[in-house]
Design a protein around this motif. Structure first.
Motif, short mmCIF file in Angstrom:
data_model
loop_
_atom_site.label_atom_id
_atom_site.label_comp_id
_atom_site.label_asym_id
_atom_site.label_seq_id
_atom_site.Cartn_x
_atom_site.Cartn_y
_atom_site.Cartn_z
N PRO A 20 4.85 -0.83 -6.67
CA PRO A 20 4.23 -1.26 -5.17
C PRO A 20 2.92 -0.22 -4.84
N GLY A 21 2.21 -0.70 -4.91
CA GLY A 21 0.93 0.55 -4.20
C GLY A 21 0.06 -0.54 -3.65
N LEU A 22 -1.25 0.47 -3.15
CA LEU A 22 -2.94 -0.29 -2.86
C LEU A 22 -3.41 -0.52 -4.03
N TYR A 23 -3.50 -1.98 -4.73
CA TYR A 23 -4.89 -2.16 -5.44
C TYR A 23 -5.51 -2.79 -5.02
N ARG A 24 -6.87 -2.70 -6.04
CA ARG A 24 -7.47 -4.28 -6.03
C ARG A 24 -7.47 -5.68 -6.65
N LEU A 25 -7.55 -5.72 -5.84
CA LEU A 25 -7.15 -7.35 -6.64
C LEU A 25 -7.75 -8.19 -7.09
N PRO A 26 -7.94 -8.29 -8.78
CA PRO A 26 -9.01 -8.77 -10.41
C PRO A 26 -9.93 -9.98 -9.56
N VAL A 27 -11.11 -9.90 -10.21
CA VAL A 27 -11.60 -10.93 -9.29
C VAL A 27 -11.46 -11.90 -10.21
N MET A 138 6.02 -2.48 -0.13
CA MET A 138 4.82 -3.59 -0.09
C MET A 138 4.17 -3.42 -0.65
N ALA A 139 3.02 -4.29 -0.46
CA ALA A 139 2.45 -3.77 -1.44
C ALA A 139 0.63 -4.32 -1.10
N VAL A 140 -0.77 -3.66 -0.53
CA VAL A 140 -1.37 -4.11 -0.08
C VAL A 140 -2.62 -4.84 -1.23
N LEU A 141 -3.02 -5.73 -1.79
CA LEU A 141 -4.57 -5.87 -2.37
C LEU A 141 -5.86 -6.15 -1.68
N LEU A 142 -6.76 -5.58 -1.99
CA LEU A 142 -7.98 -4.86 -1.46
C LEU A 142 -9.16 -5.98 -1.80
N ALA A 143 -9.46 -6.99 -1.94
CA ALA A 143 -10.37 -8.34 -2.59
C ALA A 143 -11.72 -8.28 -1.68
#
Length: 143
Positions: A20-27, A138-143
């Motif tokens: 789990p982490g804060l990641y960038r959602l792939p395009v 919990m995980a967060v994806l930044l899109a």
């Protein structure tokens, strides 16, 4: 700093092969699909739509609306941190396998309100770290 989601993508995050982490959602992935995958895997998923958000107050209001915060949410940074570390309000029908938050239009929000976005990112990172190692991470994806 936000990491790129490893090659195994959202499925790897949901199965635990990606921590789990804060990641960038792939395009190549859509927020809708990521949330659907999470729901199928028994995770609680929410989409935070940040289009048109340009300041702290608007960000906190959108969090309250999109995430369904409880009535006690105080519309300040401390209350945001409290809501993200006490997810009793987000549990329905028992304990989920995990929690996934997809923050859409993050770059536009960051450009419009860099200070607010920086504080929000810190709070999101702290919440992810709080839930790491718990039964329901919990995980967060930044899109």
């Amino acid at each position: 700093m936000t990491s790129q989601l490893p090659a195994s993508g959202v499925p790897g995050l949901l199965t635990g092969s990606v921590p789990p982490g804060l990641y960038r959602l792939p395009v190549t992935e859509t927020p809708e699909h990521a949330a659907a995958l999470a729901a199928d895997a028994g995770w609680r998923a929410a989409r935070l739509r940040l289009d048109g958000i340009g300041d702290k107050a608007a960000f906190l209001d959108r969090c309250a609306a999109d995430l369904g915060f409880p009535g006690w949410f105080g519309h300040n940074w401390d209350a945001l941190a409290d809501c993200l570390t006490d997810l009793s309000w987000w549990r329905k029908d028992g304990e989920p396998h995990g929690y996934l938050l997809v923050a859409e239009d993050w770059d536009a929000f960051h450009k419009a309100a860099p200070e607010a976005a920086s504080v929000a990112r810190t709070i999101l990172t702290d919440a992810v770290e709080y839930w790491t190692g718990q039964q329901s991470p919990m995980a967060v994806l930044l899109a």
